[in-house]
Design a protein around this motif. Structure first.
Motif, PDB file in Angstrom:
ATOM      1  N   THR A   1     -36.485  29.123 -15.719  1.00  0.00           N
ATOM      2  CA  THR A   1     -35.100  29.225 -16.173  1.00  0.00           C
ATOM      3  C   THR A   1     -35.045  29.004 -17.680  1.00  0.00           C
ATOM      4  OG1 THR A   1     -34.703  26.874 -15.743  1.00  0.00           O
ATOM      5  CG2 THR A   1     -34.129  28.439 -13.992  1.00  0.00           C
ATOM      6  N   PRO A   2     -34.100  29.658 -18.328  1.00  0.00           N
ATOM      7  CA  PRO A   2     -33.147  30.651 -17.832  1.00  0.00           C
ATOM      8  C   PRO A   2     -33.782  32.036 -17.748  1.00  0.00           C
ATOM      9  CG  PRO A   2     -32.773  30.265 -20.161  1.00  0.00           C
ATOM     10  CD  PRO A   2     -33.884  29.336 -19.740  1.00  0.00           C
TER      11      PRO A   2
ATOM     12  N   PHE B   1     -30.503  33.218 -13.372  1.00  0.00           N
ATOM     13  CA  PHE B   1     -31.151  32.074 -12.751  1.00  0.00           C
ATOM     14  C   PHE B   1     -31.156  30.905 -13.739  1.00  0.00           C
ATOM     15  CE2 PHE B   1     -32.738  35.733 -10.542  1.00  0.00           C
ATOM     16  CZ  PHE B   1     -32.789  35.326  -9.217  1.00  0.00           C
ATOM     17  N   LYS B   2     -30.644  29.780 -13.277  1.00  0.00           N
ATOM     18  CA  LYS B   2     -30.558  28.596 -14.117  1.00  0.00           C
ATOM     19  C   LYS B   2     -30.857  27.375 -13.271  1.00  0.00           C
ATOM     20  CE  LYS B   2     -25.926  27.033 -13.907  1.00  0.00           C
ATOM     21  NZ  LYS B   2     -24.755  26.803 -14.697  1.00  0.00           N
TER      22      LYS B   2
ATOM     23  N   ASP C   1     -28.510  28.892  -8.956  1.00  0.00           N
ATOM     24  CA  ASP C   1     -29.357  27.736  -9.242  1.00  0.00           C
ATOM     25  C   ASP C   1     -30.715  28.035  -8.621  1.00  0.00           C
ATOM     26  OD1 ASP C   1     -30.765  25.294  -9.185  1.00  0.00           O
ATOM     27  OD2 ASP C   1     -28.887  24.160  -9.151  1.00  0.00           O
ATOM     28  N   ILE C   2     -31.749  28.028  -9.441  1.00  0.00           N
ATOM     29  CA  ILE C   2     -33.079  28.390  -8.971  1.00  0.00           C
ATOM     30  C   ILE C   2     -33.596  27.404  -7.917  1.00  0.00           C
ATOM     31  CG2 ILE C   2     -34.454  27.148 -10.684  1.00  0.00           C
ATOM     32  CD1 ILE C   2     -36.099  29.842 -10.912  1.00  0.00           C
TER      33      ILE C   2
ATOM     34  N   SER D   1     -31.669  26.156  -5.501  1.00  0.00           N
ATOM     35  CA  SER D   1     -30.971  26.367  -4.233  1.00  0.00           C
ATOM     36  C   SER D   1     -31.830  27.240  -3.328  1.00  0.00           C
ATOM     37  CB  SER D   1     -29.616  27.041  -4.462  1.00  0.00           C
ATOM     38  OG  SER D   1     -29.795  28.388  -4.857  1.00  0.00           O
ATOM     39  N   GLU D   2     -31.517  27.235  -2.056  1.00  0.00           N
ATOM     40  CA  GLU D   2     -32.300  28.049  -1.114  1.00  0.00           C
ATOM     41  C   GLU D   2     -32.252  29.526  -1.487  1.00  0.00           C
ATOM     42  OE1 GLU D   2     -32.327  29.166   3.632  1.00  0.00           O
ATOM     43  OE2 GLU D   2     -31.416  27.278   3.008  1.00  0.00           O
ATOM     44  N   GLU D   3     -31.041  30.028  -1.728  1.00  0.00           N
ATOM     45  CA  GLU D   3     -30.883  31.454  -2.062  1.00  0.00           C
ATOM     46  C   GLU D   3     -31.497  31.771  -3.426  1.00  0.00           C
ATOM     47  OE1 GLU D   3     -29.949  35.282  -1.095  1.00  0.00           O
ATOM     48  OE2 GLU D   3     -29.649  33.544   0.171  1.00  0.00           O
ATOM     49  N   GLY D   4     -31.276  30.885  -4.408  1.00  0.00           N
ATOM     50  CA  GLY D   4     -31.826  31.101  -5.736  1.00  0.00           C
ATOM     51  C   GLY D   4     -33.340  31.107  -5.734  1.00  0.00           C
TER      52      GLY D   4
END
Length: 137
Positions: free
Chosen positions: A95-96, A43-44, A77-78, A80-83
């Motif tokens: 993050t990270p 996760f970033k 990418d934290i 993003s919806e999925e992240g």
């Protein structure tokens, strides 16, 4: 006969479009289950200076990258919806963060947060390797 052919082509096209639009994380989870592998979720975020440090000084290290080849590696990418969804699910503090995940048991095996020395990341990875008897680690 022509109707059957058209129906077959339609189903094939529908299946292809469905495959193309499928969630890549879900595909990775399914692949990990079928290959009996763990997943390393990284996760970033775009403007995270600590993420850049981990990528430059830890993940680029040959010893670390060699060990990470034992896992399916997913960079998220934290923001993003999925992240964001997975970060909440796994209890990612920020993050990270590297999360080693067992998709068969749906559990986090180990987690490391922050810009930490290479040795700390190796300890986290080695812990997962030892728990799961991954001989190539």
């Amino acid at each position: 006969m022509i109707n059957k052919l058209i129906n077959s082509l339609f189903l094939l096209l529908f299946a292809w479009v469905g495959f193309a639009l499928a969630n890549p994380v879900e595909q990775t989870i399914q692949r990990a289950v079928s290959e009996n592998k763990l997943i390393a979720f990284y996760f970033k975020s775009q403007f995270c200076p600590y993420c850049s440090q981990v990528e430059e000084f830890v993940f680029s290290d040959e010893e670390v990258s060699k060990k990470l080849r034992n896992f399916l590696f997913v960079e998220l990418d934290i923001r993003s919806e999925e992240g964001s969804k997975l970060a909440r699910r796994f209890g990612v503090p920020g993050t990270p963060t590297l999360v080693i995940y067992d998709p068969k048991q749906d559990r986090v095996v180990s987690l490391i947060f922050g810009s930490r020395p290479k040795g700390d990341y190796l300890n986290t990875i080695n812990k997962a390797c030892k728990l799961y008897s991954i001989k190539t680690c």
